[in-house]
Design a protein around this motif. Structure first.
Motif, PDB file in Angstrom:
ATOM      1  N   LEU A   1      30.545  51.297  52.199  1.00  8.48           N
ATOM      2  CA  LEU A   1      31.285  51.274  50.940  1.00  8.48           C
ATOM      3  C   LEU A   1      31.686  49.856  50.544  1.00  8.48           C
ATOM      4  CD1 LEU A   1      33.580  54.413  51.343  1.00  8.48           C
ATOM      5  CD2 LEU A   1      31.660  54.124  49.761  1.00  8.48           C
ATOM      6  N   GLY A   2      31.994  49.038  51.562  1.00 10.73           N
ATOM      7  CA  GLY A   2      32.342  47.653  51.270  1.00 10.73           C
ATOM      8  C   GLY A   2      31.220  46.944  50.535  1.00 10.73           C
ATOM      9  N   PHE A   3      29.980  47.259  50.913  1.00 12.63           N
ATOM     10  CA  PHE A   3      28.820  46.666  50.237  1.00 12.63           C
ATOM     11  C   PHE A   3      28.587  47.291  48.864  1.00 12.63           C
ATOM     12  CE2 PHE A   3      24.291  46.751  49.216  1.00 12.63           C
ATOM     13  CZ  PHE A   3      24.000  45.398  49.207  1.00 12.63           C
ATOM     14  N   VAL A   4      28.662  48.622  48.791  1.00  9.07           N
ATOM     15  CA  VAL A   4      28.364  49.310  47.528  1.00  9.07           C
ATOM     16  C   VAL A   4      29.373  48.947  46.447  1.00  9.07           C
ATOM     17  CG1 VAL A   4      28.289  51.566  46.413  1.00  9.07           C
ATOM     18  CG2 VAL A   4      27.154  51.230  48.608  1.00  9.07           C
ATOM     19  N   VAL A   5      30.648  49.013  46.785  1.00  6.55           N
ATOM     20  CA  VAL A   5      31.693  48.768  45.794  1.00  6.55           C
ATOM     21  C   VAL A   5      31.659  47.336  45.278  1.00  6.55           C
ATOM     22  CG1 VAL A   5      34.187  48.675  45.453  1.00  6.55           C
ATOM     23  CG2 VAL A   5      33.176  50.580  46.704  1.00  6.55           C
ATOM     24  N   LEU A   6      31.315  46.397  46.158  1.00  2.00           N
ATOM     25  CA  LEU A   6      31.386  44.981  45.782  1.00  2.00           C
ATOM     26  C   LEU A   6      30.022  44.375  45.477  1.00  2.00           C
ATOM     27  CD1 LEU A   6      33.991  43.887  48.448  1.00  2.00           C
ATOM     28  CD2 LEU A   6      34.396  44.225  46.016  1.00  2.00           C
ATOM     29  N   GLY A   7      28.978  45.201  45.512  1.00  2.86           N
ATOM     30  CA  GLY A   7      27.629  44.668  45.326  1.00  2.86           C
ATOM     31  C   GLY A   7      27.442  43.899  44.034  1.00  2.86           C
ATOM     32  N   GLY A   8      28.019  44.376  42.943  1.00  8.65           N
ATOM     33  CA  GLY A   8      27.882  43.689  41.669  1.00  8.65           C
ATOM     34  C   GLY A   8      29.172  43.076  41.177  1.00  8.65           C
ATOM     35  N   ALA A   9      30.149  42.917  42.054  1.00 15.62           N
ATOM     36  CA  ALA A   9      31.456  42.416  41.651  1.00 15.62           C
ATOM     37  C   ALA A   9      31.437  40.901  41.465  1.00 15.62           C
ATOM     38  CB  ALA A   9      32.498  42.790  42.708  1.00 15.62           C
TER      39      ALA A   9
ATOM     40  N   VAL B   1      35.090  39.524  45.320  1.00 12.92           N
ATOM     41  CA  VAL B   1      34.560  39.506  46.691  1.00 12.92           C
ATOM     42  C   VAL B   1      35.423  38.614  47.574  1.00 12.92           C
ATOM     43  CG1 VAL B   1      32.578  38.953  48.138  1.00 12.92           C
ATOM     44  CG2 VAL B   1      32.232  39.967  45.878  1.00 12.92           C
ATOM     45  N   ALA B   2      35.802  37.451  47.038  1.00 17.21           N
ATOM     46  CA  ALA B   2      36.609  36.512  47.820  1.00 17.21           C
ATOM     47  C   ALA B   2      37.968  37.098  48.166  1.00 17.21           C
ATOM     48  CB  ALA B   2      36.777  35.209  47.038  1.00 17.21           C
ATOM     49  N   VAL B   3      38.612  37.741  47.197  1.00 12.83           N
ATOM     50  CA  VAL B   3      39.922  38.358  47.463  1.00 12.83           C
ATOM     51  C   VAL B   3      39.782  39.462  48.506  1.00 12.83           C
ATOM     52  CG1 VAL B   3      41.744  39.789  46.452  1.00 12.83           C
ATOM     53  CG2 VAL B   3      40.925  37.780  45.224  1.00 12.83           C
ATOM     54  N   THR B   4      38.686  40.220  48.428  1.00 10.19           N
ATOM     55  CA  THR B   4      38.471  41.298  49.402  1.00 10.19           C
ATOM     56  C   THR B   4      38.267  40.737  50.802  1.00 10.19           C
ATOM     57  OG1 THR B   4      37.464  42.648  47.669  1.00 10.19           O
ATOM     58  CG2 THR B   4      37.092  43.323  49.945  1.00 10.19           C
ATOM     59  N   GLN B   5      37.482  39.666  50.912  1.00 11.71           N
ATOM     60  CA  GLN B   5      37.298  39.034  52.215  1.00 11.71           C
ATOM     61  C   GLN B   5      38.633  38.550  52.777  1.00 11.71           C
ATOM     62  OE1 GLN B   5      34.211  36.191  50.904  1.00 11.71           O
ATOM     63  NE2 GLN B   5      32.985  36.939  52.616  1.00 11.71           N
ATOM     64  N   ALA B   6      39.415  37.887  51.942  1.00 13.95           N
ATOM     65  CA  ALA B   6      40.705  37.382  52.398  1.00 13.95           C
ATOM     66  C   ALA B   6      41.669  38.527  52.709  1.00 13.95           C
ATOM     67  CB  ALA B   6      41.303  36.456  51.330  1.00 13.95           C
ATOM     68  N   PHE B   7      41.568  39.621  51.943  1.00  7.08           N
ATOM     69  CA  PHE B   7      42.391  40.802  52.212  1.00  7.08           C
ATOM     70  C   PHE B   7      42.112  41.331  53.618  1.00  7.08           C
ATOM     71  CE2 PHE B   7      43.335  45.278  52.308  1.00  7.08           C
ATOM     72  CZ  PHE B   7      44.499  45.416  51.554  1.00  7.08           C
ATOM     73  N   ALA B   8      40.824  41.472  53.956  1.00  3.90           N
ATOM     74  CA  ALA B   8      40.468  41.929  55.303  1.00  3.90           C
ATOM     75  C   ALA B   8      40.977  40.950  56.357  1.00  3.90           C
ATOM     76  CB  ALA B   8      38.947  42.085  55.414  1.00  3.90           C
TER      77      ALA B   8
END
Length: 241
Positions: free
Chosen positions: A180-188, A193-200
């Motif tokens: 899901l991490g790939f699907v949801v952010l594939g076209g973001a 993407v950067a905020v999600t990486q930092a969130f994790a």
């Protein structure tokens, strides 16, 4: 998506390996603490070089700060709620507190494991190859996490079926989280993407400070610092390879 899910499964499968070791292998609490320390160092390196640094390269300091703080706050709140239900010693080989509910253990395992797996899926966004260092970090850190927690659950009298079933469920959730991490952010956009990486990264950092490091120090003492540095060094060299 399938590649992300596969690597999420690979990283999560270590949970079953650690659980089996915690159930059937005679391991001292000191050894468990040292293995946890090594896994902590590995994850610290992955957070710094594979998540935070890459997020900064994608979108700069603002995205990193927002993501780190948001991930930390979300984990802190979720962890506090789980603690109230008896899950605050979920990774201890001594067992969980009296009255700890099965739901708290399951939710705690999910809270600890999903950010790591989602980070694997995010590493594939943008057409890049999987972050090998992230997968290795997740794999190596999952073994001591489930080993320690499984030993504790067995000392509480929980059945082998229950322990393996719990980690099997977390493995499924981790596999889905990576996909899901790939699907949801594939076209973001890059900033998302950067905020999600930092969130994790923020969630993982808070988890390490709140659960992994205290348990490791309690059971292995002063050597934890040295073994954590060793784990960090190994993962850093892998990141630079």
């Amino acid at each position: 998506m399938w590649e992300a899910s596969f690597w999420g499964f690979v990283g999560g499968f270590a949970l079953l390996i650690g659980a089996a070791a915690g159930i059937w292998l005679p391991t001292s609490k000191r050894f468990v603490g040292l293995v946890m320390a090594f896994g902590t160092g590995v994850l610290f390196s992955a957070v710094a070089f594979e998540l935070t640094a890459e997020a900064y390269d994608r979108s700069g300091a603002d995205a990193v700060v927002i993501g780190l703080l948001a991930g930390s706050v979300v984990f802190f709140v979720g962890d506090a709620l789980i603690d109230r239900r008896g899950g605050h010693r979920r990774k201890s080989p001594n067992g969980s507190p009296a009255g700890a509910g099965a739901g708290a253990l399951v939710l705690g395992a999910l809270l600890d494991g999903i950010p790591e797996s989602a980070a694997i899926g995010v590493s594939l966004v943008g057409g890049g190859s999987v972050g090998v260092a992230v997968v290795v970090a997740v794999f190596l850190s999952n073994i001591p996490e489930s080993l320690s927690a499984s030993a504790g659950m067995r000392s509480d009298g929980r059945s082998v079926r229950y322990v393996l079933g719990l980690w099997g469920g977390v493995l499924v959730a981790s596999t889905l989280a990576a996909g899901l991490g790939f699907v949801v952010l594939g076209g973001a956009p890059a900033v998302v993407v950067a905020v999600t990486q930092a969130f994790a990264a923020g969630a993982i950092l808070t988890m390490l400070a709140d659960t992994m490091v205290p348990e490791a120090v309690e059971h292995a003492g002063a050597l934890v610092g040295l073994v954590t540095a060793l784990g960090f060094t190994c993962a850093f060299l892998l990141s630079m390879a």
